[in-house]
Design an enzyme around this catalytic site. Sequence first.
Site, mmCIF file in Angstrom:
data_model
loop_
_atom_site.group_PDB
_atom_site.id
_atom_site.type_symbol
_atom_site.label_atom_id
_atom_site.label_comp_id
_atom_site.label_asym_id
_atom_site.label_seq_id
_atom_site.Cartn_x
_atom_site.Cartn_y
_atom_site.Cartn_z
ATOM 1 N N ASP A 266 0.800 -1.231 0.000
ATOM 2 C CA ASP A 266 0.000 0.000 0.000
ATOM 3 C C ASP A 266 0.829 1.276 0.000
ATOM 4 O OD1 ASP A 266 0.816 -0.131 2.703
ATOM 5 O OD2 ASP A 266 -1.113 0.573 3.477
ATOM 6 N N ASN B 124 7.899 -9.519 4.070
ATOM 7 C CA ASN B 124 6.669 -9.144 4.760
ATOM 8 C C ASN B 124 5.462 -9.708 4.031
ATOM 9 O OD1 ASN B 124 5.092 -7.396 6.741
ATOM 10 N ND2 ASN B 124 4.259 -6.702 4.778
ATOM 11 N N GLU B 125 4.677 -10.499 4.750
ATOM 12 C CA GLU B 125 3.403 -11.021 4.259
ATOM 13 C C GLU B 125 3.460 -11.639 2.869
ATOM 14 O OE1 GLU B 125 0.159 -8.304 4.724
ATOM 15 O OE2 GLU B 125 0.246 -8.399 6.904
ATOM 16 N N ASN C 128 1.300 -10.565 11.411
ATOM 17 C CA ASN C 128 0.485 -9.349 11.302
ATOM 18 C C ASN C 128 -0.976 -9.768 11.318
ATOM 19 O OD1 ASN C 128 2.925 -8.106 10.785
ATOM 20 N ND2 ASN C 128 2.538 -7.757 8.593
ATOM 21 N N TYR D 150 -5.194 -8.358 11.680
ATOM 22 C CA TYR D 150 -6.127 -7.229 11.687
ATOM 23 C C TYR D 150 -7.538 -7.646 12.098
ATOM 24 C CZ TYR D 150 -2.362 -4.392 9.969
ATOM 25 O OH TYR D 150 -1.174 -3.715 9.886
ATOM 26 N N TYR E 126 -9.781 -5.503 9.301
ATOM 27 C CA TYR E 126 -10.114 -6.074 7.990
ATOM 28 C C TYR E 126 -11.078 -7.254 8.118
ATOM 29 C CZ TYR E 126 -6.443 -3.170 5.984
ATOM 30 O OH TYR E 126 -5.678 -2.098 5.580
ATOM 31 N N GLU F 265 2.408 -6.567 13.451
ATOM 32 C CA GLU F 265 1.455 -5.531 13.031
ATOM 33 C C GLU F 265 0.101 -5.835 13.652
ATOM 34 O OE1 GLU F 265 0.916 -4.662 8.841
ATOM 35 O OE2 GLU F 265 3.074 -4.803 8.446
ATOM 36 N N TRP G 20 0.987 -1.288 14.213
ATOM 37 C CA TRP G 20 1.016 -0.720 12.873
ATOM 38 C C TRP G 20 0.180 0.531 12.888
ATOM 39 C CZ3 TRP G 20 4.291 -1.506 9.203
ATOM 40 C CH2 TRP G 20 4.041 -0.982 7.922
ATOM 41 N N LYS H 282 -3.274 4.350 9.977
ATOM 42 C CA LYS H 282 -3.114 3.514 11.177
ATOM 43 C C LYS H 282 -2.045 4.065 12.111
ATOM 44 C CE LYS H 282 -4.924 -0.646 9.016
ATOM 45 N NZ LYS H 282 -4.792 -0.250 7.593
HETATM 46 C C1 BDP Z 1 -0.385 -5.157 6.118
HETATM 47 C C2 BDP Z 1 0.901 -4.699 5.479
HETATM 48 C C3 BDP Z 1 1.159 -3.212 5.659
HETATM 49 C C4 BDP Z 1 -0.106 -2.434 5.404
HETATM 50 C C5 BDP Z 1 -1.139 -2.897 6.413
HETATM 51 C C6 BDP Z 1 -2.455 -2.132 6.278
HETATM 52 O O1 BDP Z 1 1.999 -5.438 5.973
HETATM 53 O O2 BDP Z 1 2.199 -2.796 4.807
HETATM 54 O O3 BDP Z 1 0.077 -1.058 5.459
HETATM 55 O O4 BDP Z 1 -1.418 -4.241 6.195
HETATM 56 O O5 BDP Z 1 -3.293 -2.564 5.498
HETATM 57 O O6 BDP Z 1 -0.948 -6.127 5.330
HETATM 58 O O7 BDP Z 1 -2.612 -1.113 6.926
#
Ligand code: BDP
Length: 594
Positions: free
Chosen positions: A163, A414-415, A468, A470, A474, A506, A551, A570
């Site tokens: 992103d 990363n991811e 990471n 969410y 998400y 994250e 994050w 974020k």
């Molecule tokens: C994660 C990523 C990070 C994004 C974050 C997001 O590692 O780079 O900025 O999500 O969506 O998947 O805020």
Amino acid sequence: MLRPQDSPTRETKRLDGLWRFVVDSDGVGREQEWWRAALPGTVRIPVPSSYNDLLVDPAVHDHVGDVWYQRSVFIPRGWAGQRVVVRFEAATHRAVVWVGDDRVAEHEGGYTPFEADLTALVEPGQEVRLTVVVNNELTWQSIPPGIVEVAADGRRRQHYYHDFFNYAGLHRSVWLCSTPPTHLADVTVVTDIDAGAGLVRYSAVVEEAGATTVGVVLRDAQGVVVAEGSGDGSTLRVADPELWQPGRGYLYDLQVDVVDGSRLVDRYVLPVGIRTVEVDGTRFLINGNPFYFRGFGKHEDIEVHGRGHDDAAMVHDFALLGWIGANSFRTSHYPYAEEVLDHADRQGIVVIDETAAVGLNLGIGGGMFGGGSRTTFSDETIDRRTQDVHRRAIEELVARDKNHPSVVLWSIANEPESHTDAARDYFQPLFAAARRADPTRPVGFVNMMFAPPDKCTVSDLADVIMINRYYGWYSETGDLALAERNLESELRAWAETHAKPILMTEYGADTMAGLHSADAAVWSEEYQVALLDVYHQVFDRIDAVVGEQVWNFADFATAPSIIRVGGNRKGVFTRDRRPKMAAHALRRRWLGLP
Ligand code: BDP
């Protein structure tokens, strides 16, 4: 490759400042050999900086392709008989360099340094033209990957699978340096603790060594000699060492001398922190003591400069880390400027050092980032050639940062996609390469939600589990009770199946600074506080969790997206570093933790 420094045998000249600059919109500069004369036009822009936000011009901001930088340089007249080197700390994402009409260097990868030896081409006292073409295109063979598409109106458009905005240019300093012809090309230091004494193992590489020998002296912070040694490699023993510790970045100075009899040929002084790092079961140990990471994933991202390094901004960010009670950060999602690592060494801030391998996952966002129905690892997408570039990125990162005591863990991606056999095939040799490059530090990668413990095919290659998640953002958006349940059951599953330290690298929620809501609606400052609080309660119930990195440290610029409002929000701080409510809540928690 040693960082430039001044010493009795070395000199440096920083080439920062305003350079001539041209955006090669028609892509003709290479064919027309623009390096052979003064660049067309009158535009000047600063080095270091991203070029994108400087000129208030969409054609510059969104340019895809080459840009050209040029300046003239005087080779210092006192450098007769010396080796002359030009060094670029970062050219994002690749560059070719000419001195006068001669092509002297080429480099792939936007965040690691490269050099060219100019000795045979230049004379002390001479003025030379230095020209650099920097290209920002992301392809299946670059790290990070991307695709360039041609739009209906003929413009080239860049898509990528992360992103954060694809800032480009000369992001860090450019140096002209002198060394003697016989010189130290590299020094590696590994430290240990043995029965209370500090061990400093060094090895030195001398180029054009001839009959020279190496001698070293280790001094403490007061300048008192605490150990001496000789030879290309040996182990120094420091009785009663002052250890490098989180929160207390004590550094010794290792002076490495190349001598010819009694004549000093070259000298380099390397700061050294004596400390150990180790994974023991589910614990992450620094100097034998369990360490709990509190901090952030960050970005190199500020107004106007973009990703360009700025000392004032760096010092302020570290001050905010101190204010909030953080002890660590991850260099998400690329290697940061060397000044940042130096500062972390001195401030005692612990660093997870990451390569630029982000977005190796075409499943993320259901094609939101343009992945569509493509397969991540295939001959048409991420393939063996990408893997080679990725391997070099790991090796260059380790070569650059191996001597920093602040760096305790390598993150090689990363991811990425990590739930398929293809992912395992891709990553197995890369883990091996990282361990070959540095047998002393733990290695990991950052896992994302598509690869929970029962599906991940890569995690068993890693020393720590970095994840990471969410929940509550998400997924389970706005439902923190469900988020808490799901987070806890996943973390417990990792702990049961993997028996390794778990680091939450994250977690967080987009938050519009100033948006308030009595019932903690999503996007409000209250929701960010409540979400972080739920995660913290879960972490505190699971022993294997050894760290929390929110994050993100600050809001940052992104590519245009309908799920981003003026960038990724974020941040716990706004992009101009004002604390949101969550900053105060984190500060209460972190200053209160043991
Ligand atoms: C994660 C990523 C990070 C994004 C974050 C997001 O590692 O780079 O900025 O999500 O969506 O998947 O805020």
